[in-house]
Design a protein around this motif. Sequence first.
Motif, short mmCIF file in Angstrom:
data_model
loop_
_atom_site.label_atom_id
_atom_site.label_comp_id
_atom_site.label_asym_id
_atom_site.label_seq_id
_atom_site.Cartn_x
_atom_site.Cartn_y
_atom_site.Cartn_z
N SER A 1 0.85 -1.18 0.00
CA SER A 1 0.00 0.00 0.00
C SER A 1 0.89 1.24 0.00
O SER A 1 1.88 1.29 0.72
N ALA A 2 0.52 2.21 -0.81
CA ALA A 2 1.34 3.41 -0.95
C ALA A 2 0.93 4.48 0.07
O ALA A 2 -0.25 4.74 0.27
N TYR A 3 1.92 5.09 0.70
CA TYR A 3 1.71 6.25 1.55
C TYR A 3 1.85 7.48 0.64
O TYR A 3 2.80 8.24 0.76
N GLU A 4 0.95 7.62 -0.30
CA GLU A 4 1.03 8.70 -1.28
C GLU A 4 -0.32 9.37 -1.39
O GLU A 4 -1.33 8.89 -0.87
N ALA A 5 -0.34 10.47 -2.13
CA ALA A 5 -1.58 11.20 -2.35
C ALA A 5 -2.55 10.34 -3.17
O ALA A 5 -2.16 9.67 -4.12
N LEU A 6 -3.81 10.36 -2.76
CA LEU A 6 -4.83 9.66 -3.53
C LEU A 6 -5.06 10.38 -4.85
O LEU A 6 -4.85 11.59 -4.95
N PRO A 7 -5.53 9.67 -5.88
CA PRO A 7 -5.89 10.36 -7.12
C PRO A 7 -7.05 11.33 -6.85
O PRO A 7 -7.82 11.13 -5.91
N PRO A 8 -7.18 12.38 -7.66
CA PRO A 8 -8.26 13.35 -7.42
C PRO A 8 -9.66 12.75 -7.59
O PRO A 8 -10.62 13.25 -7.04
N ARG A 9 -9.77 11.65 -8.34
CA ARG A 9 -11.05 10.99 -8.56
C ARG A 9 -10.77 9.54 -8.90
O ARG A 9 -9.93 9.24 -9.73
N PHE A 10 -11.47 8.61 -8.22
CA PHE A 10 -11.16 7.21 -8.43
C PHE A 10 -12.37 6.33 -8.15
O PHE A 10 -13.34 6.76 -7.51
N GLU A 11 -12.31 5.08 -8.68
CA GLU A 11 -13.32 4.08 -8.37
C GLU A 11 -12.79 3.22 -7.23
O GLU A 11 -11.66 2.74 -7.27
N LEU A 12 -13.60 3.07 -6.20
CA LEU A 12 -13.23 2.22 -5.07
C LEU A 12 -13.50 0.77 -5.43
O LEU A 12 -14.62 0.40 -5.77
N LEU A 13 -12.46 -0.06 -5.40
CA LEU A 13 -12.60 -1.48 -5.71
C LEU A 13 -12.83 -2.30 -4.45
O LEU A 13 -13.59 -3.25 -4.45
N TRP A 14 -12.14 -1.94 -3.37
CA TRP A 14 -12.31 -2.63 -2.08
C TRP A 14 -11.65 -1.78 -1.01
O TRP A 14 -10.84 -0.91 -1.29
N ALA A 15 -12.01 -2.07 0.23
CA ALA A 15 -11.45 -1.32 1.36
C ALA A 15 -11.36 -2.23 2.58
O ALA A 15 -12.11 -3.21 2.69
N ARG A 16 -10.48 -1.88 3.48
CA ARG A 16 -10.37 -2.58 4.76
C ARG A 16 -10.05 -1.56 5.83
O ARG A 16 -9.16 -0.74 5.67
N VAL A 17 -10.79 -1.60 6.90
CA VAL A 17 -10.59 -0.69 8.03
C VAL A 17 -9.98 -1.49 9.18
O VAL A 17 -10.55 -2.49 9.61
N VAL A 18 -8.82 -1.07 9.65
CA VAL A 18 -8.18 -1.66 10.82
C VAL A 18 -8.27 -0.63 11.94
O VAL A 18 -7.63 0.42 11.87
#
Length: 198
Positions: free
Chosen positions: A60-77
């Motif tokens: 996983s990148a510690y970088e800026a998110l794209p200005p607009r994107f499609e969410l494919l999946w997520a995980r909350v820890v």
Amino acid sequence: MSLQSEILGLALAYATLGALLLIAVTRGNLPWRAKAGAIVATSALYVVVFFRLQGLLGWSAYEALPPRFELLWARVVESDIVDNEAGAIYLWVETLDDSNRPSLVPRAYVLPYSAELAKKVKVAKNELMLGHHIEAKPKDFGSGGGQNNPGGAPARTGGGIGGDPSGGFLDTTFLGGGAPSINFAPLPPPILPPKDEP
């Protein structure tokens, strides 16, 4: 071993190789300008290597998110006070173009945990599980469609771990700041090119 220790280990290996190269260069019979140039170039390169290793595939990148994107999946820890774990939010996304078409290059991002963002991500994840496509824009960051920052300051670009990488790689706010706010919405269908007239 954690990702950060892997990155540090690889960067130290490159720094050691750079130091050995510098010793070889300084012992050689080269003009002092060539020696100084080699020293500066090698030193700069292992600093660059340290900060670019986090973009390795699979992490996983510690970088800026794209200005607009499609969410494919997520995980909350979630945060764990007992084990002194700060928590994190992992997003797997594809950048969208102006026609709502995905880039076809998924990328993983990690954001620091915040309760507000975690709630939004869980709702978006539920929509994904129902088969809906989700569009996301970092709010209050650059072209993310949000509003200006409080106090009338212009909107910042990015939305990485601290939200704003504009201060450079050593910006402590970027490296340790809070998670950006993200707006999630249903993804509109792609805009198709106009058909030719018969």
